[in-house]
Write a protein that holds these residues in place. Structure first.
Motif, PDB file in Angstrom:
ATOM      1  N   GLN A 149       0.841  -1.195   0.000  1.00 58.41           N
ATOM      2  CA  GLN A 149       0.000   0.000   0.000  1.00 58.41           C
ATOM      3  C   GLN A 149       0.874   1.241   0.000  1.00 58.41           C
ATOM      4  N   TYR A 198       0.554   8.670 -10.237  1.00 53.10           N
ATOM      5  CA  TYR A 198      -0.213   7.509  -9.802  1.00 53.10           C
ATOM      6  C   TYR A 198      -1.183   7.060 -10.893  1.00 53.10           C
ATOM      7  N   GLN A 199      -1.860   8.040 -11.511  1.00 57.23           N
ATOM      8  CA  GLN A 199      -2.845   7.717 -12.542  1.00 57.23           C
ATOM      9  C   GLN A 199      -2.199   7.034 -13.744  1.00 57.23           C
ATOM     10  N   THR A 215      -4.165   2.907  -2.406  1.00 58.08           N
ATOM     11  CA  THR A 215      -3.450   2.582  -3.642  1.00 58.08           C
ATOM     12  C   THR A 215      -2.426   1.496  -3.362  1.00 58.08           C
ATOM     13  N   LEU A 238      -0.606  -0.116 -10.621  1.00 63.38           N
ATOM     14  CA  LEU A 238      -1.253   0.232  -9.356  1.00 63.38           C
ATOM     15  C   LEU A 238      -2.745  -0.053  -9.451  1.00 63.38           C
ATOM     16  N   ASP A 239      -3.341  -0.293  -8.289  1.00 67.26           N
ATOM     17  CA  ASP A 239      -4.767  -0.612  -8.218  1.00 67.26           C
ATOM     18  C   ASP A 239      -5.400   0.172  -7.078  1.00 67.26           C
ATOM     19  N   THR A 240      -6.544   0.769  -7.350  1.00 67.40           N
ATOM     20  CA  THR A 240      -7.275   1.511  -6.305  1.00 67.40           C
ATOM     21  C   THR A 240      -8.696   0.997  -6.163  1.00 67.40           C
ATOM     22  N   GLN A 256      -1.449   3.528 -12.761  1.00 67.95           N
ATOM     23  CA  GLN A 256      -2.687   2.759 -12.672  1.00 67.95           C
ATOM     24  C   GLN A 256      -3.190   2.378 -14.057  1.00 67.95           C
ATOM     25  N   SER A 271      -0.601   8.057   0.488  1.00 61.84           N
ATOM     26  CA  SER A 271      -1.573   8.863  -0.256  1.00 61.84           C
ATOM     27  C   SER A 271      -0.835   9.906  -1.087  1.00 61.84           C
ATOM     28  N   GLN A 326      -0.639  12.900  -8.154  1.00 64.46           N
ATOM     29  CA  GLN A 326      -1.828  12.242  -8.673  1.00 64.46           C
ATOM     30  C   GLN A 326      -1.616  11.811 -10.127  1.00 64.46           C
TER      31      GLN A 326
END
Length: 500
Positions: free
Chosen positions: A46, A68-69, A85, A77-79, A72, A49, A65
């Motif tokens: 994990q 991370y996007q 995350t 990555l998975d949310t 993903q 943030s 952000q």
């Protein structure tokens, strides 16, 4: 692909610094992707943030952000699982990713280097410690030597004493301790030695360590320069022999017979030796005691030469036919020359790693300084628990109980040998200790060891303890093994050894 693997929570995530001219978003994306592909961030981890990450690296939250996007969208990555995350359980393009990891430029710190080639390193390379590696972890397989029965230890009582020292009112006891050891434990040991070993000594002359091996190591550093001479028993305890070799001292192998170390032969071979290592109360591994005449001769030699005697009080507590004989350190004239070392790890449980050394007065300050410099101090919480264990009488009761238990198992071992090993293995009378040297008839030690291993039986060949060849023998333990296991292993051993 979403993953259900619940990995660790990543609190701190050092990622290095951006390259000159590289944008923060690109840097963060690349650094995180590399950490994932190299398994530094394992599946299910994990991540912090985006707010926490942005604050940590001094960037806009939108930058974090965006990184991370992108990760993903590429499947790193998975949310979707509602737990923040996380790194996906299955990564995209695993073949390509493996190639990516292989093409990474290896940091300087990770590049392959040659092993060190100092004198110490060379000597260590030549001497693999005898109890290092898988052979030191045979579990409860008979008949591995040098082990007590940890299953018979009063663990509930120990836990109670341990918990008492973890109360909030005693938190200050968890600060650094005196390098010489806790006063309460040193006083308890001094009292015990006076009663059980005949050694009258003040607590100020006792230093607490992690093992007898450490005591010997520090003694060699303090008293013996590389190239100077030390007497070593032959056969003798291999851990001591290997440590002397690694330390670079000139070791003189002094033969041992049924009366212990042949002192006159030691004087003939090396009259001006700096030190003698001896196990006078229960010779390792042969099991005899140093005779009174040789004790006097050894002390006389040390006094005349200004030399020291390192007395390893090996298995002295477990004598089955009589009371423990007094330590060499208890004799008149021993105060200035004998260093007595003993351990609690065999008497209680091996992972305790607590031992003690009783020092001549002129060595106390130097030895304590050396402990402080090399190890600071032994575990003070365990010292406090052990002090209570001794002072409240539990230690003495435990020793009496284990002495009776081991005596019964020694008798079972001898009887099983008599029934099953006629013409194969000769077991002498067992007077003390946790193991015994058994003589082989018409068989090579290493061949016997290999055959026994097939049946799940572990032994130690006698040649591992010797420089001068001895009659073939095996060092075999009996103390941690229940009677049914001893009997069954004796039958299995006979079957394997009689096989042609």
């Amino acid at each position: 692909m979403a993953g259900n693997n619940q990995g660790p929570l990543v609190v701190s995530l050092p990622l290095g610094a951006p390259q000159p001219g590289e944008s923060l978003q690109r840097w963060l994306y690349t650094a995180l992707r590399e950490a994932i592909l190299s398994s530094r961030l394992p599946s299910g981890s994990q991540l912090p943030s985006t707010r926490a990450l942005a604050e940590h690296y001094g960037m806009a939250r939108g930058t974090a952000q965006a990184a991370y996007q992108q990760l993903q969208s590429e499947g790193y990555l998975d949310t979707s699982n509602g737990y923040g995350t996380r790194v996906c359980a299955v990564l995209p393009d695993t073949t390509l990713n493996a190639g990516y990891v292989r093409r990474r430029v290896m940091p300087v710190a990770e590049q392959q280097r040659d092993a060190p080639d100092t004198p110490w390193a060379q000597r260590l390379q030549a001497e693999k410690p005898i109890f290092m590696g898988s052979a030191t972890q045979p579990g409860l397989r008979p008949f591995f030597p040098h082990r007590g029965d940890v299953l018979a230890f009063p663990i509930d009582l120990w836990r109670k004493l341990h918990t008492a020292h973890l109360r909030s009112s005693r938190l200050l006891d968890m600060l650094d301790a005196d390098p010489a050891g806790l006063p309460a434990l040193r006083s308890a040991i001094a009292q015990y030695l006076g009663i059980a070993r005949g050694v009258r000594v003040g607590a100020e002359r006792i230093v607490i360590l992690g093992s007898v091996q450490q005591a010997l190591d520090l003694t060699l550093r303090l008293l013996v320069a590389p190239g100077e001479t030390v007497w070593m028993e032959d056969p003798g305890y291999p851990g001591a022999r290997q440590l002397m070799k690694a330390s670079g001292v000139a070791m003189v192998d002094v033969p041992v017979d049924r009366e212990g170390l042949q002192v006159e032969e030691g004087i003939r071979l090396a009259p001006a030796a700096c030190m003698a290592y001896v196990t006078p109360s229960h010779q390792a591994p042969l099991g005899g005691e140093l005779s009174p005449a040789r004790r006097l001769g050894l002390l006389r030699w040390a006094g005349e030469q200004g030399s020291y005697i390192f007395e390893d009080d090996y298995d002295s507590e477990y004598r089955f036919v009589a009371k423990p004989i007094p330590a060499l350190r208890s004799m008149a004239g021993a105060d200035a020359s004998v260093i007595l070392a003993g351990t609690f790890s065999k008497l209680l449980f091996p992972s305790l790693r607590l031992a003690y050394v009783v020092l001549p007065p002129q060595l106390v300050e130097g030895f304590t300084r050396l402990v402080s410099l090399t190890a600071r101090h032994a575990n003070s919480l365990s010292q406090a628990v052990l002090a209570d264990f001794i002072e409240q009488g539990h230690f003495d009761r435990h020793l009496r109980r284990m002495r009776k238990l081991y005596a019964a198992r020694a008798e079972t071992f001898a009887e099983a040998a008599e029934r099953n090993w006629q013409g194969l293995i000769e077991v002498p009378p067992i007077r003390a200790g946790l193991d015994v040297v058994c003589r082989l008839h018409g068989m090579d030690e290493l061949d016997a060891q290999a055959r026994l291993a097939e049946a799940g039986i572990d032994v130690m060949p006698l040649q591992r303890y010797c420089v001068k060849p001895q009659a073939p023998g095996l060092v075999m333990g009996f103390a941690p093994y229940e009677e049914t296991a001893i009997e069954q292993a004796a039958k299995d051993a006979a079957r394997l050894l009689r096989r042609t």
